[in-house]
Scaffold this motif. Structure first.
Motif, PDB file in Angstrom:
ATOM      1  N   GLY A  56     -12.454 -61.614 -95.943  1.00  0.00           N
ATOM      2  CA  GLY A  56     -13.286 -60.561 -95.373  1.00  0.00           C
ATOM      3  C   GLY A  56     -14.006 -61.030 -94.123  1.00  0.00           C
ATOM      4  O   GLY A  56     -14.557 -62.143 -94.106  1.00  0.00           O
ATOM      5  N   TYR A  57     -13.980 -60.213 -93.082  1.00  0.00           N
ATOM      6  CA  TYR A  57     -14.821 -60.407 -91.904  1.00  0.00           C
ATOM      7  C   TYR A  57     -15.922 -59.355 -92.003  1.00  0.00           C
ATOM      8  O   TYR A  57     -15.647 -58.151 -91.936  1.00  0.00           O
ATOM      9  N   ILE A  58     -17.148 -59.813 -92.157  1.00  0.00           N
ATOM     10  CA  ILE A  58     -18.277 -58.916 -92.382  1.00  0.00           C
ATOM     11  C   ILE A  58     -19.240 -59.015 -91.208  1.00  0.00           C
ATOM     12  O   ILE A  58     -19.810 -60.086 -90.954  1.00  0.00           O
ATOM     13  N   PHE A  59     -19.412 -57.920 -90.487  1.00  0.00           N
ATOM     14  CA  PHE A  59     -20.367 -57.874 -89.390  1.00  0.00           C
ATOM     15  C   PHE A  59     -21.569 -57.047 -89.840  1.00  0.00           C
ATOM     16  O   PHE A  59     -21.403 -55.995 -90.477  1.00  0.00           O
ATOM     17  N   LEU A  60     -22.777 -57.495 -89.490  1.00  0.00           N
ATOM     18  CA  LEU A  60     -23.978 -56.789 -89.915  1.00  0.00           C
ATOM     19  C   LEU A  60     -25.144 -57.092 -88.993  1.00  0.00           C
ATOM     20  O   LEU A  60     -25.140 -58.099 -88.273  1.00  0.00           O
ATOM     21  N   GLN A  61     -26.122 -56.224 -89.047  1.00  0.00           N
ATOM     22  CA  GLN A  61     -27.388 -56.418 -88.338  1.00  0.00           C
ATOM     23  C   GLN A  61     -28.448 -56.752 -89.377  1.00  0.00           C
ATOM     24  O   GLN A  61     -28.767 -55.930 -90.248  1.00  0.00           O
ATOM     25  N   VAL A  62     -28.959 -57.970 -89.339  1.00  0.00           N
ATOM     26  CA  VAL A  62     -30.036 -58.375 -90.244  1.00  0.00           C
ATOM     27  C   VAL A  62     -31.352 -57.825 -89.707  1.00  0.00           C
ATOM     28  O   VAL A  62     -31.653 -57.946 -88.516  1.00  0.00           O
ATOM     29  N   ARG A  63     -32.146 -57.230 -90.608  1.00  0.00           N
ATOM     30  CA  ARG A  63     -33.453 -56.695 -90.237  1.00  0.00           C
ATOM     31  C   ARG A  63     -34.503 -57.142 -91.254  1.00  0.00           C
ATOM     32  O   ARG A  63     -34.248 -57.175 -92.456  1.00  0.00           O
ATOM     33  N   GLY A  64     -35.683 -57.482 -90.751  1.00  0.00           N
ATOM     34  CA  GLY A  64     -36.828 -57.741 -91.613  1.00  0.00           C
ATOM     35  C   GLY A  64     -36.654 -58.885 -92.584  1.00  0.00           C
ATOM     36  O   GLY A  64     -37.245 -58.866 -93.673  1.00  0.00           O
ATOM     37  N   MET A  65     -35.899 -59.904 -92.230  1.00  0.00           N
ATOM     38  CA  MET A  65     -35.752 -61.050 -93.131  1.00  0.00           C
ATOM     39  C   MET A  65     -37.086 -61.770 -93.280  1.00  0.00           C
ATOM     40  O   MET A  65     -37.756 -62.083 -92.293  1.00  0.00           O
ATOM     41  N   ARG A  66     -37.469 -62.021 -94.511  1.00  0.00           N
ATOM     42  CA  ARG A  66     -38.758 -62.675 -94.736  1.00  0.00           C
ATOM     43  C   ARG A  66     -38.769 -63.415 -96.057  1.00  0.00           C
ATOM     44  O   ARG A  66     -38.125 -63.008 -97.036  1.00  0.00           O
ATOM     45  N   PHE A  79     -31.471 -60.075 -86.378  1.00  0.00           N
ATOM     46  CA  PHE A  79     -30.402 -60.577 -85.516  1.00  0.00           C
ATOM     47  C   PHE A  79     -29.054 -60.087 -86.055  1.00  0.00           C
ATOM     48  O   PHE A  79     -28.912 -59.818 -87.248  1.00  0.00           O
ATOM     49  N   PRO A  80     -28.054 -59.949 -85.184  1.00  0.00           N
ATOM     50  CA  PRO A  80     -26.713 -59.612 -85.651  1.00  0.00           C
ATOM     51  C   PRO A  80     -25.972 -60.864 -86.117  1.00  0.00           C
ATOM     52  O   PRO A  80     -26.256 -61.980 -85.667  1.00  0.00           O
ATOM     53  N   GLU A  81     -25.020 -60.659 -87.007  1.00  0.00           N
ATOM     54  CA  GLU A  81     -24.324 -61.782 -87.642  1.00  0.00           C
ATOM     55  C   GLU A  81     -22.892 -61.385 -87.985  1.00  0.00           C
ATOM     56  O   GLU A  81     -22.607 -60.225 -88.314  1.00  0.00           O
ATOM     57  N   LEU A  82     -21.998 -62.347 -87.928  1.00  0.00           N
ATOM     58  CA  LEU A  82     -20.627 -62.193 -88.412  1.00  0.00           C
ATOM     59  C   LEU A  82     -20.338 -63.297 -89.406  1.00  0.00           C
ATOM     60  O   LEU A  82     -20.604 -64.478 -89.124  1.00  0.00           O
ATOM     61  N   ASN A  83     -19.828 -62.930 -90.597  1.00  0.00           N
ATOM     62  CA  ASN A  83     -19.404 -63.970 -91.525  1.00  0.00           C
ATOM     63  C   ASN A  83     -17.959 -63.745 -91.950  1.00  0.00           C
ATOM     64  O   ASN A  83     -17.480 -62.621 -92.014  1.00  0.00           O
ATOM     65  N   VAL A  84     -17.298 -64.859 -92.185  1.00  0.00           N
ATOM     66  CA  VAL A  84     -15.922 -64.861 -92.685  1.00  0.00           C
ATOM     67  C   VAL A  84     -15.969 -65.443 -94.091  1.00  0.00           C
ATOM     68  O   VAL A  84     -16.470 -66.551 -94.289  1.00  0.00           O
ATOM     69  N   ARG A  85     -15.450 -64.688 -95.057  1.00  0.00           N
ATOM     70  CA  ARG A  85     -15.627 -65.104 -96.444  1.00  0.00           C
ATOM     71  C   ARG A  85     -14.370 -64.840 -97.263  1.00  0.00           C
ATOM     72  O   ARG A  85     -13.488 -64.093 -96.860  1.00  0.00           O
ATOM     73  N   THR A  86     -14.342 -65.498 -98.414  1.00  0.00           N
ATOM     74  CA  THR A  86     -13.324 -65.204 -99.407  1.00  0.00           C
ATOM     75  C   THR A  86     -13.989 -65.161-100.771  1.00  0.00           C
ATOM     76  O   THR A  86     -15.213 -65.283-100.884  1.00  0.00           O
ATOM     77  N   TYR A  87     -13.188 -65.028-101.826  1.00  0.00           N
ATOM     78  CA  TYR A  87     -13.731 -64.693-103.143  1.00  0.00           C
ATOM     79  C   TYR A  87     -13.323 -65.739-104.169  1.00  0.00           C
ATOM     80  O   TYR A  87     -12.148 -66.129-104.251  1.00  0.00           O
ATOM     81  N   VAL A  88     -14.305 -66.184-104.937  1.00  0.00           N
ATOM     82  CA  VAL A  88     -14.132 -67.333-105.817  1.00  0.00           C
ATOM     83  C   VAL A  88     -14.823 -67.076-107.153  1.00  0.00           C
ATOM     84  O   VAL A  88     -15.590 -66.121-107.304  1.00  0.00           O
ATOM     85  N   THR A  89     -14.560 -67.954-108.093  1.00  0.00           N
ATOM     86  CA  THR A  89     -15.273 -67.934-109.371  1.00  0.00           C
ATOM     87  C   THR A  89     -15.625 -69.364-109.761  1.00  0.00           C
ATOM     88  O   THR A  89     -14.971 -70.328-109.350  1.00  0.00           O
ATOM     89  N   TYR A  90     -16.669 -69.476-110.581  1.00  0.00           N
ATOM     90  CA  TYR A  90     -17.030 -70.762-111.171  1.00  0.00           C
ATOM     91  C   TYR A  90     -17.715 -70.474-112.496  1.00  0.00           C
ATOM     92  O   TYR A  90     -18.672 -69.702-112.548  1.00  0.00           O
ATOM     93  N   GLY A  91     -17.218 -71.075-113.567  1.00  0.00           N
ATOM     94  CA  GLY A  91     -17.816 -70.855-114.885  1.00  0.00           C
ATOM     95  C   GLY A  91     -17.823 -69.404-115.299  1.00  0.00           C
ATOM     96  O   GLY A  91     -18.734 -68.963-116.004  1.00  0.00           O
ATOM     97  N   GLY A  92     -16.839 -68.633-114.852  1.00  0.00           N
ATOM     98  CA  GLY A  92     -16.753 -67.225-115.218  1.00  0.00           C
ATOM     99  C   GLY A  92     -17.569 -66.297-114.348  1.00  0.00           C
ATOM    100  O   GLY A  92     -17.555 -65.080-114.558  1.00  0.00           O
ATOM    101  N   LYS A  93     -18.297 -66.831-113.344  1.00  0.00           N
ATOM    102  CA  LYS A  93     -19.123 -66.007-112.456  1.00  0.00           C
ATOM    103  C   LYS A  93     -18.418 -65.804-111.123  1.00  0.00           C
ATOM    104  O   LYS A  93     -18.290 -66.741-110.333  1.00  0.00           O
ATOM    105  N   PRO A  94     -17.963 -64.586-110.840  1.00  0.00           N
ATOM    106  CA  PRO A  94     -17.359 -64.340-109.532  1.00  0.00           C
ATOM    107  C   PRO A  94     -18.411 -64.332-108.441  1.00  0.00           C
ATOM    108  O   PRO A  94     -19.556 -63.936-108.658  1.00  0.00           O
TER     109      PRO A  94
END
Length: 237
Positions: A56-66, A79-94
């Motif tokens: 997944g390529y996820i683009f977003l505008q972060v607002r009010g981070m505190r 601030f605006p941000e782009l993240n590149v991600r994939t999907y995993v599990t560990y100990g049964g938790k996706p």
């Protein structure tokens, strides 16, 4: 914020960080598990849907981070941000594993690397447009890596049905990261995603190659107008 939909209980300790995300682009491509596996720590299991891994390529505008009990910090809260991600599990938790993250806040990048051990990079990132049409542009400072796209929602808001691919991709409530050969989990809580089907035109993408898998137009695209989330500190697992 209703936690009843979360597949496991939220941590009993108070959350650490709160932020709002706006005008999100979710662009997804199916990728061979063999291609994505080298990007993932050996301690994590790569998650698949009907035999396919997804990027997944996820683009977003972060607002009010505190932080909890504090107001938003100037130069770090929006601030605006782009993240590149994939999907995993560990100990049964996706969960989610971030391969890269680019943000337009230098202090925010340094803080995320220090406290959350995430692979952030400082970038020139912009979001333009409004109403229902948006353009995003991300260019990593000191690097040829870049991403540029236009996108727009094309459906009404809906919540994904459990068991569907939309649900599998979006309704994940933790992230995983590795630091000094140790694996950590960060818990996240938000309301169910108010998804909209969307269209996107990717005009530039040199972020991560994945053997060319993400050089075509994305197979699945969603838009989210706004989502607010709280996060807990990392815990070694």
């Amino acid at each position: 914020m209703d936690s009843n939909h979360r597949p496991w209980p939220a941590p009993s300790k108070p959350w650490l960080m709160k932020q709002t995300w706006r005008h999100l682009l979710f662009a997804h491509w199916p990728v061979s598990p063999d291609v994505i596996r080298p990007y993932i720590p050996k301690s994590l299991e790569l998650d698949t849907y009907e035999g396919k891994a997804w990027v997944g390529y996820i683009f977003l505008q972060v607002r009010g981070m505190r932080p909890r009990y504090l107001p938003p910090v100037p130069m770090m809260s929006s601030f605006p941000e782009l993240n590149v991600r994939t999907y995993v599990t560990y100990g049964g938790k996706p969960g989610v594993y971030f391969i890269s993250l680019d943000a337009a806040s230098f202090p925010g990048v340094q803080g995320a690397k220090l406290f959350f051990h995430l692979p952030y990079a400082y970038a020139r990132v912009s979001l333009s447009g409004g109403d229902r049409q948006f353009e995003c542009d991300c260019r990593r400072v000191g690097s040829p890596k870049a991403f540029k796209a236009s996108y727009q929602p094309v459906s009404e808001v809906y919540q994904a049905n459990p068991g569907s691919l939309d649900y599998w991709l979006s309704e994940r409530y933790c992230l995983y990261t590795e630091h000094k050969s140790h694996l950590f989990r960060g818990e996240i809580l938000h309301d169910p995603w108010p998804l909209q089907q969307a269209e996107a035109e990717i005009s530039k993408n040199t972020m991560v190659d994945f053997d060319g898998a993400t050089q075509s137009q994305p197979e699945l695209v969603h838009y989210v107008k706004q989502q607010t989330a709280v996060m807990w500190g990392l815990k070694q697992v």
